[in-house]
Design a protein around this motif. Structure first.
Motif, PDB file in Angstrom:
ATOM      1  N   THR A 242       1.240  -3.468   9.774  1.00 33.31           N
ATOM      2  CA  THR A 242       0.208  -3.460   8.737  1.00 33.31           C
ATOM      3  C   THR A 242      -0.787  -2.354   9.069  1.00 33.31           C
ATOM      4  OG1 THR A 242      -1.288  -5.039   9.812  1.00 33.31           O
ATOM      5  CG2 THR A 242       0.418  -5.962   8.376  1.00 33.31           C
ATOM      6  N   PRO A 243      -1.263  -1.630   8.053  1.00 33.20           N
ATOM      7  CA  PRO A 243      -2.225  -0.549   8.292  1.00 33.20           C
ATOM      8  C   PRO A 243      -3.574  -1.087   8.767  1.00 33.20           C
ATOM      9  CG  PRO A 243      -1.279  -0.422   6.063  1.00 33.20           C
ATOM     10  CD  PRO A 243      -0.851  -1.725   6.653  1.00 33.20           C
ATOM     11  N   ALA A 244      -4.136  -0.423   9.749  1.00 34.59           N
ATOM     12  CA  ALA A 244      -5.416  -0.842  10.324  1.00 34.59           C
ATOM     13  C   ALA A 244      -6.559  -0.748   9.315  1.00 34.59           C
ATOM     14  CB  ALA A 244      -5.738  -0.004  11.552  1.00 34.59           C
ATOM     15  N   ASP A 245      -6.435   0.119   8.316  1.00 35.77           N
ATOM     16  CA  ASP A 245      -7.525   0.282   7.357  1.00 35.77           C
ATOM     17  C   ASP A 245      -7.447  -0.716   6.196  1.00 35.77           C
ATOM     18  OD1 ASP A 245      -5.280   1.381   6.189  1.00 35.77           O
ATOM     19  OD2 ASP A 245      -6.288   3.190   5.465  1.00 35.77           O
ATOM     20  N   LEU A 246      -6.430  -1.576   6.198  1.00 38.13           N
ATOM     21  CA  LEU A 246      -6.267  -2.582   5.143  1.00 38.13           C
ATOM     22  C   LEU A 246      -7.159  -3.792   5.440  1.00 38.13           C
ATOM     23  CD1 LEU A 246      -4.493  -2.841   2.600  1.00 38.13           C
ATOM     24  CD2 LEU A 246      -2.823  -4.064   3.991  1.00 38.13           C
ATOM     25  N   ASP A 247      -7.632  -4.437   4.403  1.00 40.15           N
ATOM     26  CA  ASP A 247      -8.446  -5.641   4.528  1.00 40.15           C
ATOM     27  C   ASP A 247      -7.707  -6.697   5.365  1.00 40.15           C
ATOM     28  OD1 ASP A 247     -10.617  -7.516   3.610  1.00 40.15           O
ATOM     29  OD2 ASP A 247      -8.888  -8.484   2.655  1.00 40.15           O
TER      30      ASP A 247
END
Length: 190
Positions: A36-41
């Protein structure tokens, strides 16, 4: 026994499926790492992990899910994310009536390598050897998920025997105490 091993994490969550045979025979059936992308909620990241875990649970139908227990980490934020990822997977398993077992990193390392403080390279090497894999699983999260499943396959029979022994001991203690109570009553009536 079909065990789904989970190395929880928000950025990378390792999932594996291992079939335990007689003795210490184990066979890898599947392994993957959910990213999962670190910048995603945070809620969206947990949803991605949950959906992947639910797919695995429904597709592979494990008899038990072995999750790494968050024991201690210096970075509280990382520990929280790891615990949250493991929690959504444990919840998904519980909703399906699948047993969830938690193992500490040192338990897993000791089961797979014989050394509770083994490093990641040692764990990966032993997982590769135990499962007779042609190549080492990568990234380390995949190897760790496989190690968790192997650990549970090997520890579950011992844990079940210990639980049985504890239950038997508790029952014997209860009977002994009841017998003593009866003897005291009989002695008091004399």
């Amino acid at each position: 026994m079909r065990v789904m091993g989970v190395d929880p994490g928000l950025t990378r969550c390792g999932l594996s499926l291992v079939e335990g045979g007689s003795g210490r025979t184990v066979t890898a059936l599947d392994v993957d790492v959910i990213r999962t992308p670190a910048d995603l909620d945070l809620a969206r990241r947990l949803l991605i992990i949950s959906e992947a875990a639910e797919y695995w649970l429904d597709t592979h139908q494990p008899s038990v899910v072995a999750v790494e227990r968050v024991f201690s980490q210096h970075n509280v934020r990382t520990a929280m994310g790891t615990a949250q990822a493991g929690g959504v997977i444990a919840l998904a398993a519980a909703r399906r009536g699948i047993t969830v077992a938690f193992h500490t990193p040192s338990e897993v390392k000791a089961a797979v390598t014989g050394n509770g403080s083994a490093d990641k390279a040692q764990v990966t090497a032993m997982v590769t050897r135990i499962l007779r894999m042609q190549q080492a699983p990568t990234p380390a999260d995949a190897a760790d998920a496989l190690a968790l499943a192997i650990c549970h396959c090997w520890r579950a029979p011992m844990m079940a025997r210990m639980a049985q022994a504890e239950a038997l001991a508790a029952e014997q203690k209860r009977r002994y105490e009841a017998k003593l109570k009866e003897q005291r009553k009989a002695g008091a009536k004399r």
